[in-house]
Design a protein around this motif. Structure first.
Motif, PDB file in Angstrom:
ATOM      1  N   GLU A  75      14.903  20.623   0.202  1.00  0.00           N
ATOM      2  CA  GLU A  75      15.026  21.505   1.368  1.00  0.00           C
ATOM      3  C   GLU A  75      16.440  22.052   1.418  1.00  0.00           C
ATOM      4  OE1 GLU A  75      13.531  22.858   3.790  1.00  0.00           O
ATOM      5  OE2 GLU A  75      11.505  22.084   3.496  1.00  0.00           O
ATOM      6  N   ARG A  76      16.560  23.293   1.774  1.00  0.00           N
ATOM      7  CA  ARG A  76      17.897  23.860   1.862  1.00  0.00           C
ATOM      8  C   ARG A  76      18.381  23.985   3.294  1.00  0.00           C
ATOM      9  NH1 ARG A  76      20.200  26.218  -2.582  1.00  0.00           N
ATOM     10  NH2 ARG A  76      18.954  25.891  -4.449  1.00  0.00           N
ATOM     11  N   SER A  77      17.467  24.241   4.199  1.00  0.00           N
ATOM     12  CA  SER A  77      17.878  24.439   5.587  1.00  0.00           C
ATOM     13  C   SER A  77      18.157  23.099   6.250  1.00  0.00           C
ATOM     14  CB  SER A  77      16.782  25.166   6.355  1.00  0.00           C
ATOM     15  OG  SER A  77      17.030  25.048   7.730  1.00  0.00           O
ATOM     16  N   ILE A  78      19.330  23.015   6.854  1.00  0.00           N
ATOM     17  CA  ILE A  78      19.735  21.764   7.505  1.00  0.00           C
ATOM     18  C   ILE A  78      18.792  21.437   8.661  1.00  0.00           C
ATOM     19  CG2 ILE A  78      21.351  22.877   9.061  1.00  0.00           C
ATOM     20  CD1 ILE A  78      23.177  20.528   8.709  1.00  0.00           C
ATOM     21  N   GLU A  79      18.178  22.481   9.232  1.00  0.00           N
ATOM     22  CA  GLU A  79      17.304  22.274  10.386  1.00  0.00           C
ATOM     23  C   GLU A  79      15.993  21.593  10.005  1.00  0.00           C
ATOM     24  OE1 GLU A  79      18.603  22.639  13.062  1.00  0.00           O
ATOM     25  OE2 GLU A  79      19.876  24.407  13.188  1.00  0.00           O
ATOM     26  N   ARG A  80      15.722  21.458   8.685  1.00  0.00           N
ATOM     27  CA  ARG A  80      14.465  20.819   8.300  1.00  0.00           C
ATOM     28  C   ARG A  80      14.709  19.458   7.675  1.00  0.00           C
ATOM     29  NH1 ARG A  80       9.935  22.917   8.469  1.00  0.00           N
ATOM     30  NH2 ARG A  80       9.209  22.255   6.420  1.00  0.00           N
ATOM     31  N   LEU A  81      15.953  19.021   7.644  1.00  0.00           N
ATOM     32  CA  LEU A  81      16.241  17.690   7.083  1.00  0.00           C
ATOM     33  C   LEU A  81      16.196  16.640   8.195  1.00  0.00           C
ATOM     34  CD1 LEU A  81      19.094  18.663   4.656  1.00  0.00           C
ATOM     35  CD2 LEU A  81      16.758  18.020   4.080  1.00  0.00           C
ATOM     36  N   THR A  87       0.220  19.273  26.303  1.00  0.00           N
ATOM     37  CA  THR A  87       0.876  20.382  25.613  1.00  0.00           C
ATOM     38  C   THR A  87       1.892  21.011  26.548  1.00  0.00           C
ATOM     39  OG1 THR A  87      -1.425  20.862  25.150  1.00  0.00           O
ATOM     40  CG2 THR A  87       0.227  22.161  23.980  1.00  0.00           C
ATOM     41  N   PHE A  88       3.115  20.947  26.160  1.00  0.00           N
ATOM     42  CA  PHE A  88       4.125  21.611  26.978  1.00  0.00           C
ATOM     43  C   PHE A  88       4.194  23.082  26.591  1.00  0.00           C
ATOM     44  CE2 PHE A  88       5.365  17.219  27.418  1.00  0.00           C
ATOM     45  CZ  PHE A  88       5.688  17.154  28.753  1.00  0.00           C
ATOM     46  N   LEU A  89       4.699  23.875  27.484  1.00  0.00           N
ATOM     47  CA  LEU A  89       4.810  25.309  27.216  1.00  0.00           C
ATOM     48  C   LEU A  89       5.809  25.544  26.087  1.00  0.00           C
ATOM     49  CD1 LEU A  89       4.784  26.656  30.864  1.00  0.00           C
ATOM     50  CD2 LEU A  89       2.917  26.523  29.227  1.00  0.00           C
ATOM     51  N   THR A  90       5.625  26.643  25.414  1.00  0.00           N
ATOM     52  CA  THR A  90       6.358  26.834  24.166  1.00  0.00           C
ATOM     53  C   THR A  90       7.610  27.687  24.352  1.00  0.00           C
ATOM     54  OG1 THR A  90       4.889  28.672  23.790  1.00  0.00           O
ATOM     55  CG2 THR A  90       4.394  26.621  22.651  1.00  0.00           C
ATOM     56  N   THR A  91       8.396  27.696  23.296  1.00  0.00           N
ATOM     57  CA  THR A  91       9.609  28.514  23.277  1.00  0.00           C
ATOM     58  C   THR A  91       9.717  29.169  21.907  1.00  0.00           C
ATOM     59  OG1 THR A  91      10.765  26.518  22.658  1.00  0.00           O
ATOM     60  CG2 THR A  91      11.002  27.237  24.923  1.00  0.00           C
ATOM     61  N   GLU A  92      10.520  30.196  21.854  1.00  0.00           N
ATOM     62  CA  GLU A  92      10.720  30.920  20.589  1.00  0.00           C
ATOM     63  C   GLU A  92      12.197  31.141  20.354  1.00  0.00           C
ATOM     64  OE1 GLU A  92       8.799  34.589  21.274  1.00  0.00           O
ATOM     65  OE2 GLU A  92       6.809  33.855  20.747  1.00  0.00           O
ATOM     66  N   GLY A  93      12.524  31.663  19.193  1.00  0.00           N
ATOM     67  CA  GLY A  93      13.904  32.076  18.923  1.00  0.00           C
ATOM     68  C   GLY A  93      14.671  31.031  18.155  1.00  0.00           C
ATOM     69  N   GLU A  94      15.927  30.870  18.496  1.00  0.00           N
ATOM     70  CA  GLU A  94      16.844  29.959  17.817  1.00  0.00           C
ATOM     71  C   GLU A  94      16.258  28.553  17.701  1.00  0.00           C
ATOM     72  OE1 GLU A  94      20.186  30.203  16.664  1.00  0.00           O
ATOM     73  OE2 GLU A  94      19.481  32.265  16.578  1.00  0.00           O
ATOM     74  N   PRO A  95      16.770  27.752  16.735  1.00  0.00           N
ATOM     75  CA  PRO A  95      16.297  26.369  16.652  1.00  0.00           C
ATOM     76  C   PRO A  95      16.614  25.618  17.959  1.00  0.00           C
ATOM     77  CG  PRO A  95      17.729  26.898  14.808  1.00  0.00           C
ATOM     78  CD  PRO A  95      17.712  28.087  15.675  1.00  0.00           C
ATOM     79  N   LEU A  96      15.569  25.242  18.664  1.00  0.00           N
ATOM     80  CA  LEU A  96      15.773  24.573  19.944  1.00  0.00           C
ATOM     81  C   LEU A  96      15.417  23.110  19.800  1.00  0.00           C
ATOM     82  CD1 LEU A  96      13.974  27.194  22.130  1.00  0.00           C
ATOM     83  CD2 LEU A  96      16.403  26.896  21.903  1.00  0.00           C
ATOM     84  N   HIS A  97      15.932  22.297  20.663  1.00  0.00           N
ATOM     85  CA  HIS A  97      15.478  20.922  20.686  1.00  0.00           C
ATOM     86  C   HIS A  97      14.953  20.610  22.075  1.00  0.00           C
ATOM     87  CE1 HIS A  97      19.424  20.407  22.462  1.00  0.00           C
ATOM     88  NE2 HIS A  97      18.955  19.312  23.012  1.00  0.00           N
ATOM     89  N   LEU A  98      14.138  19.593  22.138  1.00  0.00           N
ATOM     90  CA  LEU A  98      13.546  19.213  23.415  1.00  0.00           C
ATOM     91  C   LEU A  98      14.314  18.027  23.965  1.00  0.00           C
ATOM     92  CD1 LEU A  98       9.836  19.272  22.311  1.00  0.00           C
ATOM     93  CD2 LEU A  98      11.082  21.055  23.495  1.00  0.00           C
ATOM     94  N   ILE A  99      14.514  18.022  25.265  1.00  0.00           N
ATOM     95  CA  ILE A  99      15.096  16.841  25.894  1.00  0.00           C
ATOM     96  C   ILE A  99      14.045  16.276  26.838  1.00  0.00           C
ATOM     97  CG2 ILE A  99      17.045  15.922  27.157  1.00  0.00           C
ATOM     98  CD1 ILE A  99      18.563  18.420  26.555  1.00  0.00           C
ATOM     99  N   PRO A 100      13.425  15.179  26.472  1.00  0.00           N
ATOM    100  CA  PRO A 100      12.487  14.566  27.403  1.00  0.00           C
ATOM    101  C   PRO A 100      13.259  13.655  28.365  1.00  0.00           C
ATOM    102  CG  PRO A 100      12.321  13.531  25.257  1.00  0.00           C
ATOM    103  CD  PRO A 100      13.505  14.433  25.209  1.00  0.00           C
ATOM    104  N   VAL A 101      13.208  13.950  29.635  1.00  0.00           N
ATOM    105  CA  VAL A 101      13.918  13.128  30.620  1.00  0.00           C
ATOM    106  C   VAL A 101      12.892  12.444  31.499  1.00  0.00           C
ATOM    107  CG1 VAL A 101      15.680  13.090  32.390  1.00  0.00           C
ATOM    108  CG2 VAL A 101      15.767  14.803  30.619  1.00  0.00           C
ATOM    109  N   GLY A 102      12.959  11.180  31.589  1.00  0.00           N
ATOM    110  CA  GLY A 102      12.020  10.446  32.417  1.00  0.00           C
ATOM    111  C   GLY A 102      10.765  10.113  31.629  1.00  0.00           C
ATOM    112  N   PRO A 103       9.739   9.536  32.229  1.00  0.00           N
ATOM    113  CA  PRO A 103       9.579   9.265  33.654  1.00  0.00           C
ATOM    114  C   PRO A 103      10.475   8.147  34.197  1.00  0.00           C
ATOM    115  CG  PRO A 103       7.785   8.334  32.413  1.00  0.00           C
ATOM    116  CD  PRO A 103       8.586   9.138  31.452  1.00  0.00           C
ATOM    117  N   VAL A 104      10.972   7.273  33.318  1.00  0.00           N
ATOM    118  CA  VAL A 104      11.826   6.216  33.835  1.00  0.00           C
ATOM    119  C   VAL A 104      13.265   6.723  33.814  1.00  0.00           C
ATOM    120  CG1 VAL A 104      12.490   3.833  33.610  1.00  0.00           C
ATOM    121  CG2 VAL A 104      10.274   4.562  32.797  1.00  0.00           C
ATOM    122  N   HIS A 105      13.878   6.791  34.970  1.00  0.00           N
ATOM    123  CA  HIS A 105      15.254   7.259  35.030  1.00  0.00           C
ATOM    124  C   HIS A 105      16.172   6.070  35.202  1.00  0.00           C
ATOM    125  CE1 HIS A 105      14.032  11.461  35.378  1.00  0.00           C
ATOM    126  NE2 HIS A 105      13.024  10.996  36.074  1.00  0.00           N
TER     127      HIS A 105
END
Lengths: 317, 309, 505, 220
Positions: free
Chosen positions: B6-12, C138-156
């Motif tokens: 893999e080349r893309s860091i986002e897939r490692l 199924t959570f709602l989706t997103t597009e664009g840049e590489p995003l990450h998900l932050i799951p917060v809870g249910p236990v806080h």
């Protein structure tokens, strides 16, 4: 005989730093509680917590790697070594020439590096939050520290902490540049230790934490080591400020037991004053927005830079 | 990166489990290049800083003032470099695999590993025993710059001190031994008097069982705070966010534009300059107080710079 | 019960609802009503189901303020209101989870309260057993840049209720926030069905612990409306006293908690002090710190003694002395203001669309207060100003709460001055002729609490619907995070302080 | 003793530069006024120290004027004004604090580079004071340029003017000029305040006009 005495003094300083660090945290917690009209836990409480944690079983995440398990030891060792290289009650101790101020800062940088990596090891988002924030803060705090080091060493003509302390104690000078370096160092110290306007050491809010977010998945002895390391870091910064800017009462390494006892008393007093100011400052302020922190640290960096510039003003005259 | 294909860091991700040896060596490389003690990168950085600290003895005023600026730039680049390698290592090697390729990656053959190991050992040696290295290369340095540092080997305990011991010194070996000693003694004491038990369990992560590797920080996410802090100055970074109202099911969207400011501010104004000149005199009479001030201020600073030079 | 008496004359045959009659409508009028909601001509108050029909309560711009309509759905489906008017979406999902009535044409088919852990589907409707451990969501989706998900809870990490927040983020920039609630589902709808009035009142009081007075009051008023019971004047005053004490305690506690989220512990400590003193005073006056089960249909269970009234005067004096200091502490702490101003802005349009009540609505320019709009006793007798702002940020919500504190103090003083003597509970009996329905809208500290119930002739509650204000506040939290960073979310969340328990029922 | 005297003067001037930077950093009006008060207090201390050092009693008068007018009356009236205008809790949006500070550093370096070689013949203390004073003037100007809010522009202007006073106090041997400049600058400060407040009121009137329009539109 002399060699043995030096070794004992050095060892005593290391153990002193280790013993005092959690007490320091306990003391600042107590003070803050008193300021809020609360009783607060006893000063010894952080030590109790650490010992309890050391006895507990560690719960490791399923995909934790060797890096995750060795990082706490490395972080602890690096911070401890750095903390024991800062003169506390006496200057010129045995190993003090092994590393200068720059190396101490860099050792803390290493500890930060491993902590940030450990935060990302499990692959949860909170570790990532903490690590990325820490990387952002660190990338500004370290240059600021370096600028402070420059200022101080331009003035004292050395980067060796013991020599700096000796110089500062010997030549009482009021200098704008040194004053600015002090303010800058206070800013950096607050940021590096995750104290209130930057991070909240008492927080439980996953989304706003920095240090706590990175160590969220740690437990048992690993957590204890990291807590101990962060206590040592606070001690280190207060000792650093005390020994560079207020070197009153510091004993020379060859000055004998009595001078050392005085040095010790002065040191504990300085720590207590530092803690008192910290507690006052922390209660009177709210935590700032994450993207205000770069401004705050940037101000520290600029002050450091300004301080180095101003060194030349009196130097040239 | 051949091991995963893999080349893309986002897939490692998680390569530390599938490529343990590479992971170790790569970590060493990261520490060395981030100028962290006790490896060689720090020794070089340290020596540069020591050189900067000698700058007050330089005669020229402007140079004198510029040297600290160089120092701050160096420190900034070192720490940004460290941040960058945390990101690279953290995203590629740590965490959970983001793709099948990353899960099934293997260590490369012995020769590649060996090469890396030799390099790392050299880094370590240079970091731990800098005095020997400095002495070895100083004849060559002498030819280049016409000066050399005092011989380091005769100093006690293999430490280095470019000017004088009272001024500054650094002993990589001692620091390293010190660290190892503290780490191991801590481990020994804890295992002896505390607890050595451990147990594996799912990651805590707020109690929501989520196996998707999407919950890990991506490289882009990790860099975002720094991008936002510094990127706005160096480049013009714009985040464009399209967040649907609550109850709206369409996907949210984020796009990032990075423009090189130097291009925009250097070339584009030239083409616009001609028209601006024509209408500029008219605008001058319509400026607000603030803009007048800015004009006067700019002129003043310009004159002062002239005086300074 | 001034409004109840007005309606008695017009009511001729059951089943209807008091004080606002319930109409049964066909599909066309149902959809027309939904469209008028979407256009903003009316505001949605609640949407709830029953075994084979759905009910909708809307707020009219003119008198009568409330309109309750029913759509009979023999085929277990009804035209979706949420398709036209998004605020109804979650209510419809909850109806589908509990009663199995399908909203036709809804864009969102996901379950809401049902996480697949009950061992049964549609517990109030068809009831069929299942054996999944946990449904995937199924959570709602997103597009664009590489995003990450932050799951917060249910236990806080703090001691708060469970809820799951799913951030899609790029670094600190939040791209989307989605809530997943239902972790504190207690099956209140089923517990209520078949309970006696006393038991139902107890359940209602326990829906959300911080607004137990508001729920008790709303339940009692609905019962009193259904049976046309007259409440002794002293009881209405005492009820208002309890409601205002609850409001004061919560506002003080919450403002402190907001400041604590910004790590400003000083304010938290001061606020905690005030809140504690209010609670202790409530305990000595009414015998329970939170005043739980002190209101019963027909009046109140306890009376206020003379010495307690004196203590309350002292309390009000003390709070009035403290409040300006606390306001100054909040307003003049630069670092705190820096956090709250401009954080978590909700637009006026959104607040109006969701008919969001309480301080959240008022801070964004929707000046609705059931105490004034409905005017239940004894509030028409009092002169008080409700807080208002148009800024819609965290700061505005805190200031609105400060204004409410001032108003509540004024009301408490008027109650203590003017409370008439006499009994606190009137005797009343079940008419035993036919099934009765009643509804009530009461202003809790968080916003308007709506209760609708139907009681059989033998005094058994057949169906009781309790609607927490949070239903229309939670979705706005998803919008509040827009243009804010991840780290500012706790502050936004705390300034909303929506109820999990009242919502998950 | 001589060294300590110079040190204290140096320290005070340095603190003045530091306070100027704090002014650049602060974005809340009430905080800004507090820092300006600090600025003025340090200025008057600095001038008083110069008076002691140069043994020039008239400088004590200057220090006293600075303390009374700049550290007491002006901050007090400014605070009254912003409270009356209801803007005392306003947070001014200051874009790019980092860049502003960087420019500030550059300006300080510039003034050092310009002033120190240029005044090589002068008394060391005066030399230093003038270099610092130029830095303060430039920082004040920078603040006026970067801020939008009228009140913070006023404060920028007054900090600039403090720099001038510092320079005048440092250059010994022109007592009359000092007095006049102080009196004059206070006059100017008040004129400027007047002008700016007029602008503010103009703006507020505009807001009112807008409201009026809205109400009228709603009725028709």
């Amino acid at each position: 005989m002399n060699f043995l005495f030096d070794l004992v003094a050095q060892g005593a300083q290391m153990l002193l730093a280790l013993a005092l660090a959690p007490l320091l945290i306990g003391f600042v917690r107590k003070l803050k509680a008193r300021l809020l009209h609360r009783k607060g836990p006893p000063i010894i409480q952080p030590w109790r917590d650490i010992i309890r944690l050391l006895r507990k079983e560690v719960v490791l995440a399923e995909n934790a790697s060797w890096l995750y398990r060795s990082a706490p030891y490395l972080i602890f060792a690096m911070t401890w070594v750095a903390a024991s290289l800062v003169p506390t009650f006496a200057t010129g101790l045995m190993f003090s020439w092994a590393a200068d101020l720059i190396a101490i800062i860099a050792l803390l940088g290493s500890a930060r590096f491993f902590l940030a990596l450990a935060g990302m090891d499990i692959g949860t988002s909170f570790g990532g939050i903490g690590s990325s924030r820490e990387a952002m803060f660190g990338s500004l705090a370290e240059p600021a520290t370096i600028m402070i080091v420059f200022t101080v060493s331009f003035v004292a003509g050395t980067t060796q902490l013991s020599e700096i302390a000796a110089y500062m104690a010997g030549n009482l000078e009021l200098r704008a540049s040194v004053g600015m370096a002090l303010v800058a160092l206070l800013i950096v110290a607050i940021a590096e230790n995750g104290r209130v306007p930057v991070d909240n050491p008492a927080t439980h809010l996953e989304l706003t934490m920095v240090h706590e977010a990175m160590v969220l998945e740690y437990s048992g002895r690993y957590l204890a080591l990291i807590e101990l390391a962060s206590a040592l870091k606070l001690l280190l910064y207060i000792s650093l400020i005390a020994c560079v800017f207020f070197p009153v009462g510091l004993a020379r390494h060859d000055a004998g037991l009595q001078a050392m006892a005085i040095g010790l008393g002065a040191y504990v007093l300085k720590l207590a004053i530092g803690e008192g100011l910290l507690a006052l400052f922390e209660t009177s302020r709210a935590k700032m927005r994450v993207f205000r922190v770069p401004d705050f640290l940037g101000a520290g960096l600029m002050l450091g830079l300004l301080a180095t510039l101003l060194v030349f003003v009196t130097r040239s005259l | 990166m051949n091991g995963s294909g893999e080349r893309s860091i986002e897939r490692l991700g998680g390569l530390i489990h599938s490529m343990p040896k590479t992971a170790f060596l790569f970590l060493g490389g990261c520490v060395a290049i981030s100028a962290l003690p006790p490896l060689n990168g720090f020794v070089s950085e340290w020596l540069v800083f020591q050189a900067i600290l000698l700058s007050p003895s330089l005669p020229q005023w402007t140079v004198k003032l510029l040297v600290p600026a160089v120092g701050v730039a160096l420190a900034l680049s070192a720490t940004l470099g460290a941040g960058c390698y945390i990101r690279a290592y953290g995203v590629a090697f740590l965490g959970r695999p983001r793709s099948e390729a990353a899960r099934t990656a293997t260590d490369p053959d012995r020769w590649s590993l060996g090469t890396m190991a030799v390099l790392l050992t050299m880094c370590l040696m240079a970091g731990l025993l800098p005095s020997l290295v400095i002495d070895t290369i100083s004849p060559a340095a002498k030819d280049f710059v016409g000066g050399r540092m005092p011989t380091q080997a005769e100093l006690s305990w293999l430490s280095i001190a470019p000017v004088a011991e009272s001024r500054s010194s650094y002993n990589g070996l001692l620091v390293f031994v010190f660290i190892l000693f503290s780490a191991y003694s801590a481990r020994w004491i804890i295992h002896k008097f505390g607890s050595a038990r451990s147990r594996r369990a799912p990651a805590w992560d707020c109690g929501y069982i989520e196996t998707s590797p999407m919950t890990q920080y991506t490289g882009s996410s990790f860099a975002q705070p720094i991008r936002r802090t510094l990127g706005v100055i160096a480049f013009s970074v714009k985040e464009r966010l399209d967040m649907p109202a609550p109850g709206d099911m369409r996907p949210a969207r984020l796009s990032i534009e990075i423009k090189d400011r130097i291009f925009d501010y250097l070339y584009a104004p030239l083409t616009r300059a001609v028209e601006t000149c024509a209408s500029g005199l008219n605008i001058l009479s319509l400026l607000t107080i603030q803009e007048y001030l800015a004009l006067v201020f700019g002129a003043l600073v310009f004159l002062l710079v002239l005086v300074a030079i | 019960m001034n409004f109840a008496s007005k309606q008695t004359a017009t009511q001729s045959s059951p089943p209807s609802c008091l004080p606002w009659p319930r109409e049964i409508v066909d599909k066309a009028s149902w959809l027309a009503l939904a469209e008028s909601l979407a256009k903003g001509e009316r505001e949605l108050l609640s949407l709830w189901g029953e075994t084979s029909c759905v009910h909708m309560a809307v707020l009219e711009p003119r008198e009568p303020r409330l309109r309750i309509v029913t759509f009979e759905c023999p085929e277990d489906s009804f035209p979706s209101v949420g398709r036209l008017h998004p605020p109804a979406l979650r209510l419809e999902r909850a109806i589908h989870d509990l009663y199995g009535l399908k909203p036709e044409g809804t864009p969102d088919h996901r379950a809401w309260l049902d996480h697949g852990r009950w061992g049964v589907r549609q517990p109030c409707g068809a009831r069929h057993e299942i054996n999944t451990v946990c449904d995937p969501y199924t959570f709602l989706t997103t597009e664009g840049e590489p995003l990450h998900l932050i799951p917060v809870g249910p236990v806080h990490a703090g001691i708060i209720e469970p809820g799951h927040f799913r951030f899609s983020a790029n670094g600190e920039t939040v791209v989307r926030l989605e809530e997943r609630l239902g972790f504190v589902h207690k099956g209140v709808d089923r517990l209520m069905g078949g309970a006696s009035i006393e038991r139902a009142a107890q359940i209602a009081a326990r829906v959300s612990g911080d607004s137990t007075v508001a729920y008790s009051l709303a339940f009692a008023q609905a019962v009193e409306a259904a049976f046309d019971v007259a409440v002794p004047p002293r009881a209405t005053y005492l009820r208002a006293l309890m409601a205002e004490l609850e409001r004061l305690a919560n506002h003080f506690g919450d403002i402190g908690a907001i400041c604590n989220d910004a790590a400003f512990a000083l304010m938290h400590a001061q606020r905690g002090l005030v809140r504690e003193r209010i609670l202790r005073e409530a305990a000595s006056c009414f015998g329970h710190r939170l005043m739980m089960d002190r209101i019963a249909p027909g009046g109140t269970v306890v009376n206020l003694r003379q010495d307690n009234a004196a203590a309350l005067y002292a309390l009000v004096d003390w709070i009035e002395l403290m409040t300006p200091r606390l306001i100054a502490l909040f307003g003049d702490t630069t670092s705190l203001q820096d956090r709250t101003v401009g954080t978590g802005v909700i637009s006026e349009a959104l607040v109006k669309q969701y008919a969001c009540g309480g301080y959240i609505g008022r801070a964004s320019g929707r000046a609705f207060d059931a105490r004034k709009a409905i005017g239940y006793a004894p509030y028409p007798q009092f002169a008080f100003e409700i807080g208002a702002s148009k800024e819609g940020d965290v700061d505005a919500r805190v200031w609105v709460r400060f204004d409410e504190i001032k108003a509540s103090l004024k009301i408490v003083r008027q109650i203590l001055d003017e409370a008439p003597g006499g009994p606190v509970i009137g005797a009343w009996a079940l008419p035993e002729d036919w099934t009765r329905e009643g509804a009530a809208l009461v202003e809790g500290f968080r916003g308007d609490v709506f209760v609708w119930l139907r009681i059989r002739a033998d005094g058994v509650v057949q169906r009781c619907h309790l609607r927490d204000p949070s239903w229309f506040q939670w979705p706005l939290l998803e919008a509040a995070i827009k243009d804010n960073i991840v780290a500012d979310f706790p502050l936004c969340n705390k300034s909303f302080n929506c109820s999990y328990s009242g919502h998950d029922l | 003793m001589e060294l300590l005297t110079i040190d204290i003067a140096h320290m005070l001037a340095g603190a003045l530069v530091l306070t100027s930077f704090m002014l650049l950093y602060q974005d809340r009006l009430s905080g800004l006024i507090n820092i300006y008060t600090l600025h003025a207090v340090i200025l008057s201390l600095s001038v008083a120290w110069q008076a002691y050092y140069q043994d020039a009693p008239h400088l004590y008068v200057t220090a006293g004027i600075a303390a009374i007018f700049k550290a007491l009356i002006i901050p007090y009236s400014l605070r009254r004004i912003i409270e009356r205008l209801g803007v005392h809790r306003t947070v001014e949006v200051v874009g790019g604090v980092g860049i502003t500070m960087l420019i500030g550093i550059f300006l300080v370096a510039l003034s050092l580079v310009v002033m120190l070689p240029a005044t090589a013949a002068a008394d060391p203390l005066a030399r230093e004071d003038i270099a610092f004073a130029l830095a303060i003037v430039l920082l004040g100007l920078l603040m006026m340029v970067t801020r939008r809010n009228a009140v913070s522009q006023i404060i920028g202007f007054m900090s600039l003017e403090n720099g001038l006073v510092l320079a005048a106090a440092g250059a010994n041997g022109m007592p009359l000029v000092v007095e006049i400049s102080v009196a004059f600058s206070i006059l100017i400060a008040f004129i400027v305040i007047g002008i700016f407040l007029f602008r503010i009121r103009e703006r507020f009137d505009n807001v009112d006009l807008f409201e009026l329009d809205r109400v009228r539109g709603g009725r028709s």
